[in-house]
Design an enzyme around this catalytic site. Structure first.
Site, PDB file in Angstrom:
ATOM      1  N   CYS A   1      44.734  50.360  48.886  1.00  0.00           N
ATOM      2  CA  CYS A   1      45.831  49.471  48.584  1.00  0.00           C
ATOM      3  C   CYS A   1      46.585  49.052  49.786  1.00  0.00           C
ATOM      4  CB  CYS A   1      46.715  49.962  47.571  1.00  0.00           C
ATOM      5  SG  CYS A   1      48.303  48.781  47.443  1.00  0.00           S
TER       6      CYS A   1
ATOM      7  N   PHE B   1      47.535  28.898  26.031  1.00  0.00           N
ATOM      8  CA  PHE B   1      46.807  28.186  27.151  1.00  0.00           C
ATOM      9  C   PHE B   1      47.700  26.956  27.351  1.00  0.00           C
ATOM     10  CE2 PHE B   1      43.387  30.961  26.061  1.00  0.00           C
ATOM     11  CZ  PHE B   1      42.656  31.153  27.086  1.00  0.00           C
TER      12      PHE B   1
ATOM     13  N   HIS C   1      49.881  46.985  42.914  1.00  0.00           N
ATOM     14  CA  HIS C   1      51.191  47.571  43.627  1.00  0.00           C
ATOM     15  C   HIS C   1      52.413  46.688  43.408  1.00  0.00           C
ATOM     16  CE1 HIS C   1      52.723  50.519  46.737  1.00  0.00           C
ATOM     17  NE2 HIS C   1      53.814  49.703  46.621  1.00  0.00           N
TER      18      HIS C   1
ATOM     19  N   ASN D   1      54.343  37.414  40.658  1.00  0.00           N
ATOM     20  CA  ASN D   1      53.161  37.224  39.719  1.00  0.00           C
ATOM     21  C   ASN D   1      52.717  38.527  39.255  1.00  0.00           C
ATOM     22  OD1 ASN D   1      53.230  34.638  40.074  1.00  0.00           O
ATOM     23  ND2 ASN D   1      52.057  34.593  41.868  1.00  0.00           N
TER      24      ASN D   1
ATOM     25  N   SER E   1      46.774  39.740  42.715  1.00  0.00           N
ATOM     26  CA  SER E   1      45.667  40.453  43.082  1.00  0.00           C
ATOM     27  C   SER E   1      45.705  41.878  43.655  1.00  0.00           C
ATOM     28  CB  SER E   1      44.916  39.665  44.317  1.00  0.00           C
ATOM     29  OG  SER E   1      45.826  39.529  45.367  1.00  0.00           O
TER      30      SER E   1
ATOM     31  N   GLN F   1      56.986  38.065  45.927  1.00  0.00           N
ATOM     32  CA  GLN F   1      56.929  37.265  46.917  1.00  0.00           C
ATOM     33  C   GLN F   1      58.136  36.324  47.163  1.00  0.00           C
ATOM     34  OE1 GLN F   1      53.142  35.221  47.849  1.00  0.00           O
ATOM     35  NE2 GLN F   1      52.388  35.821  46.033  1.00  0.00           N
TER      36      GLN F   1
ATOM     37  N   HIS G   1      54.986  44.455  43.403  1.00  0.00           N
ATOM     38  CA  HIS G   1      55.536  43.569  44.613  1.00  0.00           C
ATOM     39  C   HIS G   1      55.846  42.354  43.944  1.00  0.00           C
ATOM     40  CE1 HIS G   1      51.426  42.339  44.424  1.00  0.00           C
ATOM     41  NE2 HIS G   1      51.794  41.137  45.303  1.00  0.00           N
TER      42      HIS G   1
ATOM     43  N   CYS H   1      50.220  49.925  49.947  1.00  0.00           N
ATOM     44  CA  CYS H   1      50.745  51.256  50.067  1.00  0.00           C
ATOM     45  C   CYS H   1      51.429  51.806  51.432  1.00  0.00           C
ATOM     46  CB  CYS H   1      49.681  52.579  49.539  1.00  0.00           C
ATOM     47  SG  CYS H   1      49.606  52.636  47.473  1.00  0.00           S
TER      48      CYS H   1
ATOM     49  N   HIS I   1      52.816  53.380  44.281  1.00  0.00           N
ATOM     50  CA  HIS I   1      51.797  52.488  43.577  1.00  0.00           C
ATOM     51  C   HIS I   1      51.641  52.328  42.298  1.00  0.00           C
ATOM     52  CE1 HIS I   1      48.033  50.008  44.229  1.00  0.00           C
ATOM     53  NE2 HIS I   1      47.624  50.668  43.073  1.00  0.00           N
TER      54      HIS I   1
HETATM   55  O1  LIG Z   1      43.807  22.910  19.578  1.00  0.00           O
HETATM   56  P1  LIG Z   1      43.036  24.231  20.154  1.00  0.00           P
HETATM   57  O2  LIG Z   1      41.784  23.823  20.912  1.00  0.00           O
HETATM   58  O3  LIG Z   1      42.979  25.263  19.375  1.00  0.00           O
HETATM   59  O4  LIG Z   1      44.020  24.510  21.329  1.00  0.00           O
HETATM   60  C1  LIG Z   1      43.862  24.299  22.791  1.00  0.00           C
HETATM   61  O5  LIG Z   1      44.422  23.380  23.212  1.00  0.00           O
HETATM   62  C2  LIG Z   1      45.921  22.729  22.715  1.00  0.00           C
HETATM   63  C3  LIG Z   1      46.252  21.476  23.155  1.00  0.00           C
HETATM   64  O6  LIG Z   1      46.021  21.393  24.655  1.00  0.00           O
HETATM   65  C4  LIG Z   1      46.659  23.800  23.404  1.00  0.00           C
HETATM   66  O7  LIG Z   1      48.003  23.704  22.741  1.00  0.00           O
HETATM   67  C5  LIG Z   1      46.218  25.351  22.886  1.00  0.00           C
HETATM   68  O8  LIG Z   1      46.992  26.307  23.840  1.00  0.00           O
HETATM   69  C6  LIG Z   1      44.914  25.426  23.519  1.00  0.00           C
HETATM   70  O9  LIG Z   1      44.171  26.933  23.188  1.00  0.00           O
HETATM   71  O1  LIG Z   2      49.833  34.973  47.277  1.00  0.00           O
HETATM   72  P1  LIG Z   2      48.643  35.372  46.102  1.00  0.00           P
HETATM   73  O2  LIG Z   2      49.488  36.410  45.287  1.00  0.00           O
HETATM   74  O3  LIG Z   2      47.520  35.708  46.859  1.00  0.00           O
HETATM   75  O4  LIG Z   2      48.589  34.152  45.226  1.00  0.00           O
HETATM   76  C1  LIG Z   2      49.066  33.924  43.885  1.00  0.00           C
HETATM   77  O5  LIG Z   2      50.470  33.425  44.060  1.00  0.00           O
HETATM   78  C2  LIG Z   2      50.566  32.129  44.668  1.00  0.00           C
HETATM   79  C3  LIG Z   2      51.968  31.836  44.390  1.00  0.00           C
HETATM   80  O6  LIG Z   2      52.388  31.360  43.169  1.00  0.00           O
HETATM   81  C4  LIG Z   2      49.324  31.118  44.045  1.00  0.00           C
HETATM   82  O7  LIG Z   2      49.555  29.796  44.928  1.00  0.00           O
HETATM   83  C5  LIG Z   2      48.236  31.760  44.049  1.00  0.00           C
HETATM   84  O8  LIG Z   2      47.193  30.537  43.374  1.00  0.00           O
HETATM   85  C6  LIG Z   2      48.155  32.984  43.161  1.00  0.00           C
HETATM   86  O9  LIG Z   2      46.841  33.472  43.335  1.00  0.00           O
END
Ligand SMILES: O=P(O)(O)O[C@H]1O[C@H](CO)[C@@H](O)[C@H](O)[C@H]1O
Ligand SMILES: O=P(O)(O)O[C@H]1O[C@H](CO)[C@@H](O)[C@H](O)[C@H]1O
Lengths: 346, 346
Positions: free
Chosen positions: B51, B312, B164, B153, B161, B168, B166, B54, B113
Site C-alpha cells: 500500500c 445510476f 487505506h 471518495n 483506488s 483528498q 484517506h 501505509c 490500513h
Molecule cells: O429506466 P431504467 O433503464 O430501468 O433505468 C435507468 O435509466 C434511468 C433514467 O436515466 C435512471 O433513472 C436509472 O437509475 C437507470 O438505471
Molecule cells: O485522485 P484519485 O483518487 O486517483 O481519483 C479519483 O478522484 C478524483 C477526484 O474526485 C477523480 O477525478 C477521479 O476520476 C477518481 O478516480
C-alpha cells in the site's frame, strides 16, 4: 492552435451552460490501481426468449409485445412519471415540493436483439430518427407535456438493464434544469447577435478543424471544446433547427448516417460495445417561441483508458465541478485515427 | 406531514442550489435485472506492504512515507492542479480557456490500513477534523488559493483506488461552480432575512423530526428534503460558522462523533463498507467576507437496494436533472431503524 494547453492544467468555458470544466492533461500518466469494469462484448442471438423487449415476448406488466418489424415504442412499465398524478403545491417554510406529471416511453430500435446502432443499416437508423420525431411531436402535443427528453443508456455500466437495442423518452410538465441553463445561454447570444450560438460555433469549429469528427451535407459531429466526459461528442445540424420535428427527409437520413459513423468509431476505440448515455436537447413543447434554440445531440461515454477503466465523476466533480484528463483535441485525434469500419466486420 | 408525497411523483426544491429534484417513490417496486457491483468488505490487515499510503512505504513518486502515528497529509503525486502553471487567458471567438493553479493533497486518516471512519475512535476522528482545519487554513492562506475542497471518495465504486483510509483536498485559484451556486442562494436569503438559511432550515427540520438522523450539542445530521442520492445525508453545525477553521475544541469532537455515528449507520444498512463521496462546502479563501455562508458536509452514497445494486445517474439525470426513487423521509426511517453499533462488532 490550442497546443500550449496540452500540458497545462486549465479550465474551459461551456458556452451552452455558462459553466467551467477543469482540464488536467498532464495527469494522464497516473497509474490506475482502482476498479475495473467487466465489459465483455457478448455475442448475442438475434432473438432471446427471456428478453422483455424482443418481438412476441411478454413483459413484466403482463403485456405482450407485437411481432414488430420496425422501431417499436410503448409506455414504460415502470414509468418514473405518470400522466394523472394529483396536483400538489406544497410549501412549508423552507420545504417546497410540487407534483410533476409526465409520460415515459421505451423505444426499441430494432426487433433484432443482437443489434446496436453502429451495426444497423443507415435506413434502419433513419426509422429510429423518424420514431423519435413522431414521439417528440405527439408527446409534445399533449396538454400537460412541456418538455420531451429523448435518451439512450447503453451498456450495463450506464445502468442499462437490457442489451436489446433501445432508448427511452421521459416527457414531463416542467422544464428541467439542464434545459433552463441552455435556454438562457441561447437567448443571451440571440439577443446580442440575432443568430444561433451553435451556428456560429459550428462555423468556427469547421474552420479550426481539430475537434471535428465527421461532416456530411446536413450534420457535423465533433468533440466540443468544453467536453466533460473523456470522449464526449456532439452532433449538430447545419441548419438552425429548434427541434427534430423540423427535419426533412434528407436530413433524417444524414442524421442517421452520422450517428452510425460516430458509434462505429466509439466501438472501434477499445474494440468493445462502447457504453454511453446519449440525449437530444431541443426546445420545450410549452407552445412558446424559442427562435434562439438550436437542437443537438450529445454522447457522454464513461470509458477513459480501456474497455474496463472508466472516468469516475466523484468527490471533486460532485462537490466542485467537472474535471477531465485528456484534452478535447487529443480525444478527437484518437477517434479520427480509427478505421471507419466496425471492428467486428474487419 | 409529507406522507401524501410518498406515492406521488413530484419534484422538490433545493434551497441551496435553486435546482429541482424529481422524486418517483412509486417506482421502488421496479425489478432490477441490470448491473450489480462487486462490493465485498474484505478483511484487511493493519499494515499492507504494497500500500502506497501505509507508514514507511515508498510511493510511486519514489518518496517514502514517514512512520506517521496521526493523520498524515502530503502533496498528491498525481496532482490535478499545480501551483506554478503559466498564466493563460485564451479567447478566440467562442472558445475560451484560462489557466488554473492549485495544490492537491492526500490526507491519510490513520496509519492503520484496516481502519475506516466508522471503526475509528472519536478521538482519532477528531484528529482528522483538526487536520482538515489546519489544511483549510494553511492552503487558504496561500496567495493563489481562493477555494479549498476537502473530500473523500470511499470504496472502489466511487473511484477510490486504495482502501487505506484517506481523503483528498484540491485547492485552487478560482471558485468552482457548485460553490458559486450555493453562494448566490446563501446571499439571497441573507439579504432578505439577515440570517443563515441553514440556521432556519435546521430549526425547521428539528421541529419536523422526520428527516433527522442524529443530534448532539453542536451538530445535526439529517437527510435533506431535496436529497438526490438514495441515502444522501448532511451534517450541519448548530452554530452559524462560515468554515471549519472556526470550530472550537468541543465542536471538533462533536463533529467527529456525529461523523462516526452516521458512517456506522451507513455500514449497517447493507452490512458492508458503505461507499460514498463526502465533501465539505465552506467559504472561499479569497479574503472576502461571506457572512451569509454556513459550512456543512454532505455524503453522496451510490447504493440503492443492496450492497451490490446502485442508483445510476445516467441518461435522464445527465440530460434533464436528478431523479430518485425513495423519498428523503423513507431513507431517514430506514437509517434510524438500524443499530448504532457497527455490524462487525455486534
Ligand atoms: O429506466 P431504467 O433503464 O430501468 O433505468 C435507468 O435509466 C434511468 C433514467 O436515466 C435512471 O433513472 C436509472 O437509475 C437507470 O438505471
Ligand atoms: O485522485 P484519485 O483518487 O486517483 O481519483 C479519483 O478522484 C478524483 C477526484 O474526485 C477523480 O477525478 C477521479 O476520476 C477518481 O478516480
Amino acid at each position: 492552435m490550442n497546443s500550449e494547453l496540452n500540458n497545462i492544467p486549465h479550465k474551459r468555458y461551456n458556452i451552452l451552460t455558462g459553466e467551467w470544466i477543469l482540464v488536467s492533461p498532464h495527469r494522464t500518466k497516473r497509474p490506475w490501481q482502482g476498479k475495473t469494469e467487466e465489459n465483455k462484448s457478448h455475442k448475442k442471438e438475434t432473438y432471446d426468449p427471456s428478453c422483455y423487449l424482443c418481438p412476441g415476448n411478454t413483459r413484466a406488466s403482463g403485456e405482450t409485445n407485437p411481432d414488430y418489424k420496425e422501431p417499436y415504442s410503448f409506455i414504460n412499465d415502470f414509468s418514473s412519471l405518470l400522466p394523472d398524478s394529483p396536483e400538489i403545491n406544497f410549501q412549508e417554510g423552507l420545504l417546497k415540493a410540487e407534483s410533476e406529471r409526465g409520460i415515459c416511453k421505451v423505444v426499441c430500435f430494432s426487433p433484432d436483439h443482437s443489434h446496436t446502432l453502429p451495426l444497423m443499416e443507415v435506413e434502419d437508423i433513419t426509422r429510429v430518427v423518424q420514431t423519435w420525431k413522431k414521439e417528440y411531436l405527439e408527446l409534445g402535443a399533449e396538454e400537460d407535456i412541456n418538455y420531451v427528453q429523448i435518451f439512450e443508456n447503453k451498456g450495463a455500466i450506464m445502468g442499462c438493464s437490457n442489451p436489446h437495442p433501445h432508448g427511452q423518452i421521459w416527457s414531463q410538465s416542467s422544464i428541467p434544469t439542464e434545459i433552463l441553463k441552455k435556454s438562457s445561454k441561447f437567448r443571451e447570444y440571440w439577443e446580442q447577435h440575432k443568430k444561433s450560438i451553435l451556428s456560429d460555433y459550428l462555423e468556427q469549429e469547421l474552420e479550426a478543424g481539430e475537434r471535428i469528427l465527421d461532416e456530411n451535407e446536413h450534420f457535423v459531429s465533433l468533440i466540443p471544446y468544453w467536453a466533460v466526459w473523456p470522449f464526449e461528442a456532439m452532433i449538430i445540424p447545419k441548419r438552425h433547427l429548434q427541434h427534430i420535428g423540423q427535419l426533412n427527409e434528407a436530413e433524417e437520413e444524414a442524421y442517421a448516417e452520422i450517428i452510425k459513423k460516430l458509434t462505429i468509431k466509439y466501438d472501434n476505440l477499445f474494440e468493445t460495445f462502447f457504453p454511453y448515455s446519449s440525449g437530444i436537447h431541443q426546445i420545450p413543447t410549452d407552445g412558446k417561441d424559442y427562435p434562439e434554440w438550436h437542437f443537438h445531440m450529445s454522447f457522454y461515454p464513461p470509458l477513459l483508458r480501456s474497455a474496463t477503466v472508466k472516468k469516475f465523476m466523484v468527490g471533486y466533480e460532485m462537490f466542485a465541478g467537472p474535471q477531465r484528463d485528456i484534452t478535447a483535441e487529443q480525444a478527437a485525434a484518437r477517434l479520427n485515427d480509427l478505421s471507419p469500419i466496425h471492428y467486428s466486420l474487419q
